[in-house]
Design a protein around this motif. Structure first.
Motif, PDB file in Angstrom:
ATOM      1  N   LEU A 299       0.775  -1.253  -0.122  1.00  0.00           N
ATOM      2  CA  LEU A 299       0.117   0.002  -0.016  1.00  0.00           C
ATOM      3  C   LEU A 299       0.888   1.356  -0.049  1.00  0.00           C
ATOM      4  CD1 LEU A 299      -2.903   1.169   0.634  1.00  0.00           C
ATOM      5  CD2 LEU A 299      -2.314   1.401   2.997  1.00  0.00           C
ATOM      6  N   HIS A 300       0.603   2.327  -0.592  1.00  0.00           N
ATOM      7  CA  HIS A 300       1.109   3.292  -0.777  1.00  0.00           C
ATOM      8  C   HIS A 300       0.958   4.350   0.689  1.00  0.00           C
ATOM      9  CE1 HIS A 300       2.355   7.872  -1.673  1.00  0.00           C
ATOM     10  NE2 HIS A 300       2.916   7.151  -2.668  1.00  0.00           N
ATOM     11  N   SER A 301       2.015   4.793   1.553  1.00  0.00           N
ATOM     12  CA  SER A 301       1.977   5.293   2.768  1.00  0.00           C
ATOM     13  C   SER A 301       1.072   6.362   2.865  1.00  0.00           C
ATOM     14  CB  SER A 301       3.501   5.492   3.287  1.00  0.00           C
ATOM     15  OG  SER A 301       4.047   6.584   2.308  1.00  0.00           O
ATOM     16  N   ASP A 302       0.780   6.927   2.055  1.00  0.00           N
ATOM     17  CA  ASP A 302      -0.014   8.141   2.225  1.00  0.00           C
ATOM     18  C   ASP A 302      -1.450   7.823   2.523  1.00  0.00           C
ATOM     19  OD1 ASP A 302       1.941   9.920   1.681  1.00  0.00           O
ATOM     20  OD2 ASP A 302       1.362  10.670  -0.242  1.00  0.00           O
ATOM     21  N   ASP A 303      -1.888   6.300   2.453  1.00  0.00           N
ATOM     22  CA  ASP A 303      -3.168   5.983   2.371  1.00  0.00           C
ATOM     23  C   ASP A 303      -3.313   5.267   3.858  1.00  0.00           C
ATOM     24  OD1 ASP A 303      -4.700   7.021   0.554  1.00  0.00           O
ATOM     25  OD2 ASP A 303      -5.477   5.116   0.070  1.00  0.00           O
ATOM     26  N   LEU A 304      -2.024   5.347   4.867  1.00  0.00           N
ATOM     27  CA  LEU A 304      -2.205   4.686   6.091  1.00  0.00           C
ATOM     28  C   LEU A 304      -3.379   5.218   7.013  1.00  0.00           C
ATOM     29  CD1 LEU A 304       1.508   4.034   6.857  1.00  0.00           C
ATOM     30  CD2 LEU A 304      -0.003   2.331   6.326  1.00  0.00           C
ATOM     31  N   PRO A 305      -3.696   6.408   7.133  1.00  0.00           N
ATOM     32  CA  PRO A 305      -4.742   7.020   7.810  1.00  0.00           C
ATOM     33  C   PRO A 305      -5.931   6.135   7.628  1.00  0.00           C
ATOM     34  CG  PRO A 305      -3.491   8.643   7.362  1.00  0.00           C
ATOM     35  CD  PRO A 305      -2.999   7.572   6.348  1.00  0.00           C
ATOM     36  N   LEU A 306      -6.287   5.944   6.246  1.00  0.00           N
ATOM     37  CA  LEU A 306      -7.589   5.285   5.639  1.00  0.00           C
ATOM     38  C   LEU A 306      -7.628   3.768   5.990  1.00  0.00           C
ATOM     39  CD1 LEU A 306      -8.131   6.903   2.323  1.00  0.00           C
ATOM     40  CD2 LEU A 306      -9.767   6.823   4.214  1.00  0.00           C
ATOM     41  N   TRP A 307      -6.211   3.251   5.956  1.00  0.00           N
ATOM     42  CA  TRP A 307      -6.062   1.630   6.128  1.00  0.00           C
ATOM     43  C   TRP A 307      -6.191   1.696   7.745  1.00  0.00           C
ATOM     44  CZ3 TRP A 307      -4.747  -3.034   4.055  1.00  0.00           C
ATOM     45  CH2 TRP A 307      -4.237  -3.849   4.757  1.00  0.00           C
ATOM     46  N   LYS A 308      -5.719   2.246   8.456  1.00  0.00           N
ATOM     47  CA  LYS A 308      -6.190   2.113  10.022  1.00  0.00           C
ATOM     48  C   LYS A 308      -7.529   2.286  10.296  1.00  0.00           C
ATOM     49  CE  LYS A 308      -1.525   3.751  11.232  1.00  0.00           C
ATOM     50  NZ  LYS A 308      -0.338   4.722  11.732  1.00  0.00           N
ATOM     51  N   GLN A 309      -8.344   2.834   9.720  1.00  0.00           N
ATOM     52  CA  GLN A 309      -9.728   3.011   9.930  1.00  0.00           C
ATOM     53  C   GLN A 309     -10.463   1.458   9.796  1.00  0.00           C
ATOM     54  OE1 GLN A 309     -11.948   5.901   7.658  1.00  0.00           O
ATOM     55  NE2 GLN A 309     -10.658   7.549   8.433  1.00  0.00           N
ATOM     56  N   THR A 310      -9.977   0.583   8.791  1.00  0.00           N
ATOM     57  CA  THR A 310     -10.509  -0.503   8.711  1.00  0.00           C
ATOM     58  C   THR A 310      -9.540  -1.673   9.556  1.00  0.00           C
ATOM     59  OG1 THR A 310     -11.241   0.031   6.661  1.00  0.00           O
ATOM     60  CG2 THR A 310     -10.969  -2.342   6.835  1.00  0.00           C
TER      61      THR A 310
END
Length: 211
Positions: free
Chosen positions: A88-99
């Motif tokens: 995953l691209h690191s800029d999407d980690l905030p969204l990843w952590k929601q799930t």
């Protein structure tokens, strides 16, 4: 198309949840490989169905075009079944952590990175806008682009929710996707495929409409 390499497609169904809303969605899951190995683009909703398509092949990676829950909800289970890393691209980690607050991805995607499988190279194109870390995967040998939710048949992905931005997605499409060869087939995250040639003439229309 490169000998032995092929694109396989399945549709899985589930829920998309963001900003307090929930919607029923059908997601495209793409499998690229040959009889021995493969990668999965967007492990959505149903790890068992994806595993059935893979069969006994070695799964080299689970590639996430972005981290909205409907594109990543089955990724940890598929990784546990197969041992494949989640990328995953690191800029999407905030969204990843929601799930998945308790399970991080295994590796990062970056613009220009090349992933190889079954003799085919997939080039990572960072295409923010729908999500900050959204990426597309370009496979010139297959004349294929896997666009996630950045570009659909008929226009850009949605930008009306958190972490999204319309001018950014338009720039991503303009500078990263539309310069690809016209015959490139765009395999989308939802709905029907399209081509670069079919979408390119509509760029100014999207801008004018604030699509």
């Amino acid at each position: 198309m490169t000998a032995g390499a092929r694109i396989e497609h399945l549709v899985t169904s589930g829920k998309f949840t963001l900003d307090g809303g929930t919607w029923d969605v059908d997601n495209n899951v793409w499998v690229i490989g040959d009889d021995d190995e493969a990668v999965v683009i967007d492990a959505a909703h149903d790890a068992e169905a994806i595993a059935e398509v893979l069969g006994e092949r070695t799964l080299r990676a689970i590639v996430c075009t972005h981290a909205h829950n409907d594109h990543i909800d089955a990724a940890p289970e598929l990784a546990a079944r197969t041992g494949a890393p989640i990328l995953l691209h690191s800029d999407d980690l905030p969204l990843w952590k929601q799930t998945h607050p308790d399970r991080m991805p295994d590796g990062e995607l970056s613009h220009g990175q090349i992933l190889a499988v079954a003799g085919v190279e997939l080039t990572v194109l960072h295409t923010p806008g729908h999500a900050p870390g959204a990426v597309c995967l370009y496979a010139p040998a297959l004349r294929a682009l896997f666009s996630g939710d950045t570009l659909f048949a008929g226009g850009p992905g949605a930008t009306g929710r958190s972490y999204s931005d319309f001018p950014t997605i338009v720039d991503s499409i303009r500078y990263r996707l539309l310069p690809l060869p016209d015959a490139t087939v765009v395999h989308t995250g939802h709905g029907e495929t399209t081509t670069v040639a079919a979408e390119a003439p509509h760029l100014q229309e999207w801008i004018n409409r604030g699509f």
